[in-house]
Motif scaffolding. Sequence first.
Motif, mmCIF file in Angstrom:
data_model
loop_
_atom_site.group_PDB
_atom_site.id
_atom_site.type_symbol
_atom_site.label_atom_id
_atom_site.label_comp_id
_atom_site.label_asym_id
_atom_site.label_seq_id
_atom_site.Cartn_x
_atom_site.Cartn_y
_atom_site.Cartn_z
ATOM 1 N N SER A 186 50.836 42.335 29.364
ATOM 2 C CA SER A 186 50.176 41.494 28.532
ATOM 3 C C SER A 186 48.950 41.875 27.855
ATOM 4 O O SER A 186 48.169 42.666 28.498
ATOM 5 N N THR B 57 45.865 40.450 24.581
ATOM 6 C CA THR B 57 45.321 39.427 24.152
ATOM 7 C C THR B 57 45.312 39.661 22.213
ATOM 8 O O THR B 57 45.026 40.788 21.849
ATOM 9 N N TRP B 58 46.038 38.728 21.731
ATOM 10 C CA TRP B 58 46.163 38.845 20.232
ATOM 11 C C TRP B 58 46.194 37.509 19.762
ATOM 12 O O TRP B 58 46.697 36.693 19.844
ATOM 13 N N GLN B 59 45.104 37.649 18.650
ATOM 14 C CA GLN B 59 44.775 36.472 17.931
ATOM 15 C C GLN B 59 44.556 35.168 18.674
ATOM 16 O O GLN B 59 44.846 33.963 18.568
ATOM 17 N N GLY B 60 43.684 35.663 19.844
ATOM 18 C CA GLY B 60 43.262 34.446 21.023
ATOM 19 C C GLY B 60 44.292 34.164 21.708
ATOM 20 O O GLY B 60 43.975 33.196 22.575
ATOM 21 N N ARG B 61 45.580 34.760 21.748
ATOM 22 C CA ARG B 61 46.591 34.201 22.645
ATOM 23 C C ARG B 61 46.899 35.367 23.727
ATOM 24 O O ARG B 61 47.021 36.600 23.279
ATOM 25 N N THR B 62 47.593 35.311 25.014
ATOM 26 C CA THR B 62 48.002 36.261 25.708
ATOM 27 C C THR B 62 49.468 36.251 25.358
ATOM 28 O O THR B 62 50.145 35.342 25.577
ATOM 29 N N VAL B 63 49.762 37.514 24.965
ATOM 30 C CA VAL B 63 51.109 37.614 24.633
ATOM 31 C C VAL B 63 51.691 39.015 25.402
ATOM 32 O O VAL B 63 50.878 39.738 25.799
#
Length: 485
Positions: free
Chosen positions: A394, A396-402
Motif C-alpha cells: 500500500s 499514499t497517493w494524492q492523500g489516499r492509501t491505495v
Amino acid sequence: MDRVVVVGAGPVGVAAAILLAQRGIPCLVLDRYAEPYPLPRAVHVDDEVMRILQEIGVAEDFLRVSRPGLGLRLLDGRHRVMAEFRRDAARGPHGYPQANMFDQPDLERLLRARMARLDLVEFVGGAEVFAVSSSIVRYRMISDGTEHAAPASAVLGCDGANSTVRDLIGARRVDLRFAERWLVVDGVCEADLDAWGGVHQVCDPRRAATFMQLGPRRYRWEFRLFDGEPEVDVGALLAPWSDGVAVRIVRRAEYTFRAEVADRWRSGRVFLLGDAAHQTPPFIGQGLGAGLRDAYNLAWKLAEDLTTPGGAGDLLDSYERERAPHVRAQIRLAIVAGWAMTGGQDRAAAVRRVILGAIWRLPGLKALALRSTSPPLRGVGRGRRAGTLAPQPSVTWQGRTVRLDEVLGPGWAVLHTGDPPPGHDGRRLVAVTPALDPTGELRRWMRGRTVVLRPDRVVQNAVGRVASRAHNRGRYGTRSVSQDQ
C-alpha cells in the motif's frame, strides 16, 4: 484491426478477453454454452493471482464472495495434526490474503458481468468451433447448424482440458507421469462445522483426503480412490467430518488428477492457455491460477504487438518460453507435494510423520514452507530480481492509501529514487519517495535500484545504475509521476 477470437468462456478465456479489451483490443468470445458451468470446481487463488483480478476490475467484489484461507494442516489417518502451516489472512506481499477460498460460480458471475460492460467484447454462446487458423475461426451454431467465419488477428484457445483448438493445431499432450483417481464432493451443511479455517490434508495411504471450507456452511471434501475400487459410501466418508450435521450434496464427481503439458502452445497466431495448455494435480491449489497467469502474460504482449506498427518483434515468442517452464515447475511441486501428503505405504507413512514433525520444529523451514511466491520467469531482462513479480504494498497517493498498481497504470513503469533516470523512453516514471512510500516497504524491496516493470508487474530490469537503452523497449509514453498529478 480484426478482432482477437477467444475460444472458451471459462475464467481464463473471459479474463483474457477483458485484459485485451481494457487495452483497446476488440474480442469475440465463443463458447459451446451460453451460461457458465453452474457447479464449483476451482476453489483457491493466491495473492499473486488476486493482482490479476485487480487489473481486471473484480478484486473488491471477489473479496466479498471469498474468504481468507488460514493455511494448511497435515493430518494423520486419525485426523491428528502432524504439522500446521499458517498463512497471513490479512495481507500478503501483493496486497491481499495469501490464500483465498471461493466458489467458482461466484467468480465466473463477476467475470461475465465485467465482460458484459465492455463494448469491445462480443460473446456468442452455443457456438461449436470446427476450424482455426491464424486469421480465421470457423464455427457453427448448435441451435440451427448455421456456419460462420470470424476473421481473427489472433486466436486464443481457452477451451479446457479437452481442447478443440489444441487438437486443430496438432499439439499433443505430454504426460508428466502422474494420474490418480479422486472423488470430489461439494456440500452445504445445515449448521456450521466449526472447522479450522484452512485446508486439511489427510496424509493416510489407506484413504488420503482433503477438506476445506469455501464459504458459510459450504465445504469441499476430496477422497483418493484406488484402481478397481467399487462404489464408495459417500455418507461414511463424510461422517468423521460432519459429526452428525446433515450435508446437502451439491456436486459429486470422480476425477483423474493428471499432470500434462502441451508439447507446443502456439501455431502461428493461435495460442493455447489454461487447461488447454497444461493440467496440474490440485495439491498446491494452482490450477486456475496458472491459467490466469497465462492470460495476464499473453494479453499485454498481444496488445503491444497489435498496436505497434510492424508488430512487436519476437515478443509473442516469449509467451511459451516464459510460461511453459513456470508451469512445469509448479506441476513438479504439486506432484512432490501430493506424494508427500498422500503417497507411500504404511511404513513410508510412519516415516513421513516423523519427518514432518521434525521439519516443523526446525528454525527457518516453517517460513520456507509458507512462501507463496511463484518461480521467476526465465530469460527476462537482467539483474537478480529480473523475472520475479514485484510486490504490491500500500502506498499514499494524492492523500489516499491505495495499492501500488493503481499508481503504476496499465503499461510499463520505472520505479526510481532520487532524480528521474534518463534513457527510459516508453516508460512511466514513478518516483518512490517517503511521501509515496511512508512505511518504507517499497524502498526496502528496491534497495536503491532502478526497477523496470512490465505491464504484468514482472521485473524486467533491476539495476543499481540506470539501465541501458537496449533494455528499455516499449511503446508507452514516459511521464514522471508526482503526488500533484
